[in-house]
Write a protein that holds these residues in place. Structure first.
Motif, PDB file in Angstrom:
ATOM      1  N   ASP A   1      15.886  90.520  13.592  1.00  0.00           N
ATOM      2  CA  ASP A   1      14.574  90.347  14.226  1.00  0.00           C
ATOM      3  C   ASP A   1      13.472  90.126  13.189  1.00  0.00           C
ATOM      4  N   ALA A   2      13.486  90.939  12.124  1.00  0.00           N
ATOM      5  CA  ALA A   2      12.464  90.793  11.078  1.00  0.00           C
ATOM      6  C   ALA A   2      12.563  89.424  10.419  1.00  0.00           C
ATOM      7  N   THR A   3      13.786  88.969  10.188  1.00  0.00           N
ATOM      8  CA  THR A   3      13.996  87.659   9.576  1.00  0.00           C
ATOM      9  C   THR A   3      13.469  86.548  10.466  1.00  0.00           C
ATOM     10  N   ALA A   4      13.778  86.631  11.751  1.00  0.00           N
ATOM     11  CA  ALA A   4      13.310  85.621  12.702  1.00  0.00           C
ATOM     12  C   ALA A   4      11.785  85.613  12.786  1.00  0.00           C
ATOM     13  N   GLU A   5      11.172  86.797  12.805  1.00  0.00           N
ATOM     14  CA  GLU A   5       9.712  86.883  12.875  1.00  0.00           C
ATOM     15  C   GLU A   5       9.071  86.216  11.663  1.00  0.00           C
ATOM     16  N   ILE A   6       9.599  86.507  10.488  1.00  0.00           N
ATOM     17  CA  ILE A   6       9.043  85.915   9.273  1.00  0.00           C
ATOM     18  C   ILE A   6       9.234  84.396   9.281  1.00  0.00           C
ATOM     19  N   ALA A   7      10.426  83.952   9.687  1.00  0.00           N
ATOM     20  CA  ALA A   7      10.704  82.512   9.711  1.00  0.00           C
ATOM     21  C   ALA A   7       9.750  81.768  10.643  1.00  0.00           C
ATOM     22  N   VAL A   8       9.513  82.328  11.821  1.00  0.00           N
ATOM     23  CA  VAL A   8       8.613  81.685  12.778  1.00  0.00           C
ATOM     24  C   VAL A   8       7.169  81.722  12.272  1.00  0.00           C
ATOM     25  N   ASP A   9       6.783  82.834  11.646  1.00  0.00           N
ATOM     26  CA  ASP A   9       5.440  82.910  11.063  1.00  0.00           C
ATOM     27  C   ASP A   9       5.258  81.858   9.969  1.00  0.00           C
ATOM     28  N   LEU A  10       6.263  81.702   9.114  1.00  0.00           N
ATOM     29  CA  LEU A  10       6.197  80.689   8.066  1.00  0.00           C
ATOM     30  C   LEU A  10       6.122  79.289   8.667  1.00  0.00           C
ATOM     31  N   LEU A  11       6.875  79.067   9.719  1.00  0.00           N
ATOM     32  CA  LEU A  11       6.867  77.776  10.390  1.00  0.00           C
ATOM     33  C   LEU A  11       5.474  77.434  10.915  1.00  0.00           C
ATOM     34  N   ASN A  12       4.797  78.472  11.417  1.00  0.00           N
ATOM     35  CA  ASN A  12       3.484  78.271  12.027  1.00  0.00           C
ATOM     36  C   ASN A  12       2.326  78.528  11.067  1.00  0.00           C
ATOM     37  N   GLY A  13       2.643  78.784   9.785  1.00  0.00           N
ATOM     38  CA  GLY A  13       1.598  78.999   8.795  1.00  0.00           C
ATOM     39  C   GLY A  13       0.847  80.299   8.960  1.00  0.00           C
ATOM     40  N   LYS A  14       1.510  81.303   9.539  1.00  0.00           N
ATOM     41  CA  LYS A  14       0.860  82.587   9.783  1.00  0.00           C
ATOM     42  C   LYS A  14       1.226  83.611   8.709  1.00  0.00           C
ATOM     43  N   ASP A  15       0.375  84.609   8.557  1.00  0.00           N
ATOM     44  CA  ASP A  15       0.632  85.701   7.620  1.00  0.00           C
ATOM     45  C   ASP A  15       1.745  86.597   8.166  1.00  0.00           C
ATOM     46  N   PHE A  16       2.673  87.005   7.292  1.00  0.00           N
ATOM     47  CA  PHE A  16       3.792  87.840   7.732  1.00  0.00           C
ATOM     48  C   PHE A  16       3.838  89.169   6.978  1.00  0.00           C
ATOM     49  N   SER A  17       2.715  89.547   6.355  1.00  0.00           N
ATOM     50  CA  SER A  17       2.697  90.761   5.538  1.00  0.00           C
ATOM     51  C   SER A  17       2.894  92.034   6.351  1.00  0.00           C
ATOM     52  N   SER A  18       2.628  91.969   7.639  1.00  0.00           N
ATOM     53  CA  SER A  18       2.851  93.153   8.472  1.00  0.00           C
ATOM     54  C   SER A  18       4.338  93.429   8.651  1.00  0.00           C
ATOM     55  N   VAL A  19       5.165  92.396   8.483  1.00  0.00           N
ATOM     56  CA  VAL A  19       6.619  92.566   8.568  1.00  0.00           C
ATOM     57  C   VAL A  19       7.186  92.855   7.182  1.00  0.00           C
ATOM     58  N   ALA A  20       6.865  92.001   6.217  1.00  0.00           N
ATOM     59  CA  ALA A  20       7.339  92.184   4.844  1.00  0.00           C
ATOM     60  C   ALA A  20       6.376  93.119   4.124  1.00  0.00           C
ATOM     61  N   ASP A  21       6.649  94.429   4.225  1.00  0.00           N
ATOM     62  CA  ASP A  21       5.694  95.430   3.755  1.00  0.00           C
ATOM     63  C   ASP A  21       6.022  95.997   2.381  1.00  0.00           C
ATOM     64  N   SER A  22       6.950  95.364   1.650  1.00  0.00           N
ATOM     65  CA  SER A  22       7.251  95.788   0.289  1.00  0.00           C
ATOM     66  C   SER A  22       7.541  94.548  -0.558  1.00  0.00           C
ATOM     67  N   THR A  23       7.915  94.776  -1.815  1.00  0.00           N
ATOM     68  CA  THR A  23       8.191  93.664  -2.722  1.00  0.00           C
ATOM     69  C   THR A  23       9.485  93.919  -3.484  1.00  0.00           C
ATOM     70  N   SER A  24      10.262  92.863  -3.694  1.00  0.00           N
ATOM     71  CA  SER A  24      11.482  92.938  -4.500  1.00  0.00           C
ATOM     72  C   SER A  24      11.378  91.915  -5.624  1.00  0.00           C
ATOM     73  N   THR A  25      12.110  92.187  -6.707  1.00  0.00           N
ATOM     74  CA  THR A  25      12.168  91.243  -7.817  1.00  0.00           C
ATOM     75  C   THR A  25      13.571  90.676  -7.904  1.00  0.00           C
ATOM     76  N   SER A  26      13.683  89.362  -7.826  1.00  0.00           N
ATOM     77  CA  SER A  26      14.999  88.720  -7.854  1.00  0.00           C
ATOM     78  C   SER A  26      15.530  88.634  -9.276  1.00  0.00           C
ATOM     79  N   GLY A  27      16.782  88.232  -9.405  1.00  0.00           N
ATOM     80  CA  GLY A  27      17.393  88.078 -10.715  1.00  0.00           C
ATOM     81  C   GLY A  27      16.726  87.031 -11.567  1.00  0.00           C
ATOM     82  N   SER A  28      15.977  86.115 -10.926  1.00  0.00           N
ATOM     83  CA  SER A  28      15.254  85.079 -11.669  1.00  0.00           C
ATOM     84  C   SER A  28      13.822  85.505 -11.983  1.00  0.00           C
ATOM     85  N   GLY A  29      13.494  86.762 -11.647  1.00  0.00           N
ATOM     86  CA  GLY A  29      12.170  87.293 -11.963  1.00  0.00           C
ATOM     87  C   GLY A  29      11.107  87.025 -10.930  1.00  0.00           C
TER      88      GLY A  29
END
Length: 363
Positions: free
Chosen positions: A287-315
């Motif tokens: 559900d969280a993934t779908a919400e973010i994907a649709v928000d990105l599609l519509n150019g909306k802010d998704f920070s209420s769903v993605a409430d933390s930060t991760s660092t990938s192996g590429s930095g």
């Protein structure tokens, strides 16, 4: 074959092809195989394999359903890599060519897919990393706190060992595929709990495959001795199935972990062939993934769903949603996977497992 028969066969083939092409236009199918551009609001979904039961049974339909709920005129373009990183890279290229607007990808190889992610982003496509954090400029990441998953697994082994958990107790550890960044996190979490309390006497990657895990544990039995193994850590349930077969074949009955709450694993837990699994509820992640994907599609802010930060192996610093998992043992099957509706009691308690279900209070 006479002329009339040939005409009938050709006609039937054409009709059949028309139906096939029409079916390819439905959400979730791997459409437009001719490379033509998709039109409208199209979200791509790439999953890594069909060996792990969860992807086709839960992740795919849940993500598709939530996207359609949030965006009735959206189309989901789906493909599975079949545990082949090269194939997944080709699938990314295909989806770029078909004009998807957002791409959800659970990478088969999180490092190797970096260039594919970059290629998608260069075309203006927003990429969401699902379950495993792909390297490259992804827009968001949704998963579970994977080190805590490993900690749950390690603690389940210690709990099952009880007083037998000593620095001399020999543990076999079968980790996931090194190409999967989650595998390293599960491993780190498990080591955090187990190191110093037991002896990790044999440790290998099982590549997320039951056959490989079976072979590794068989080698461990030969190396350590069947009477010297106190417990086995398995990073997921698919591998635990192969391990359980190897242990049973040697007459070894020791604690065994897993992950994903596969139906077969729940049944193994009921009869004592597996001790515990880790339940990561699929619906909140999907559900969280779908919400973010649709928000990105519509150019909306998704920070209420993605409430933390991760660092990938590429930095790359990636906005993230990290969910909390739960350990499942025989004692809480009813209160976890049954209560949440992951499985019904009827699905779990087939004739073979009916008596064990009754004893465990699964109903």
């Amino acid at each position: 074959m006479n002329a009339l028969t040939r005409r009938m066969v050709v006609g039937t083939a054409v009709v059949s092809m028309a139906f096939t092409l029409a079916a390819c236009g439905k959400a979730g199918d791997d459409k437009n195989s001719d490379g033509s551009k998709s039109k409208g609001k199209v979200i791509g979904l790439l999953l890594p394999d069909t060996v792990t039961a969860r992807y086709e049974r839960f992740d795919r339909p849940l993500i598709q359903a939530k996207i359609k709920e949030l965006c009735a005129d959206c189309t989901v373009d789906y493909a599975n890599a079949g545990q082949d990183a090269t194939k997944q890279a080709q699938q990314v290229s295909s989806m770029i060519a078909r004009g998807v607007k957002v791409l959800i990808v659970d990478p088969q190889d999180a490092v190797g897919i970096k260039s594919s992610v970059q290629a998608a982003v260069d075309k203006g496509i927003k990429v969401v990393a699902y379950d495993r954090l792909a390297q490259g400029p992804v827009s968001a990441y949704v998963s579970y706190d994977n080190e805590k998953v490993g900690e749950l697994q390690g603690q389940a082994l210690l709990d099952a060992l009880g007083a037998k958990a000593t620095p001399k107790s020999k543990i076999v550890m079968i980790n996931g595929d090194d190409a999967d960044p989650n595998a390293a996190q599960f491993k780190a979490g498990a080591h955090h709990v187990l190191d110093g309390k037991v002896d990790i006497a044999y440790e290998q990657s099982g590549l997320w495959k039951d056959t490989v895990a079976n072979q590794k544990v068989t080698a461990a039995i030969t190396s350590i001795g069947k009477n010297n193994i106190a417990a086995v850590y398995s990073a997921n349930d698919t591998m635990a199935g192969g391990i359980a077969t190897a242990l049973r074949g040697q007459g070894i009955h020791v604690p065994l972990t897993g992950q994903d709450a596969d139906l077969a694993a729940i049944q193994r837990i009921l009869v004592g062939d597996q001790t515990a699994t880790v339940y990561k509820a699929y619906k909140p992640e999907a559900d969280a993934t779908a919400e973010i994907a649709v928000d990105l599609l519509n150019g909306k802010d998704f920070s209420s769903v993605a409430d933390s930060t991760s660092t990938s192996g590429s930095g790359n610093k990636v906005p993230s949603k990290l969910l909390t998992a739960a350990s499942v043992t025989k004692a809480n099957i009813q209160e976890t996977v049954v209560k949440d509706g992951l499985y019904t009691a009827a699905q779990i308690c087939t004739e073979e497992f009916a008596q064990a279900c009754k004893a465990a209070g699964v109903q």
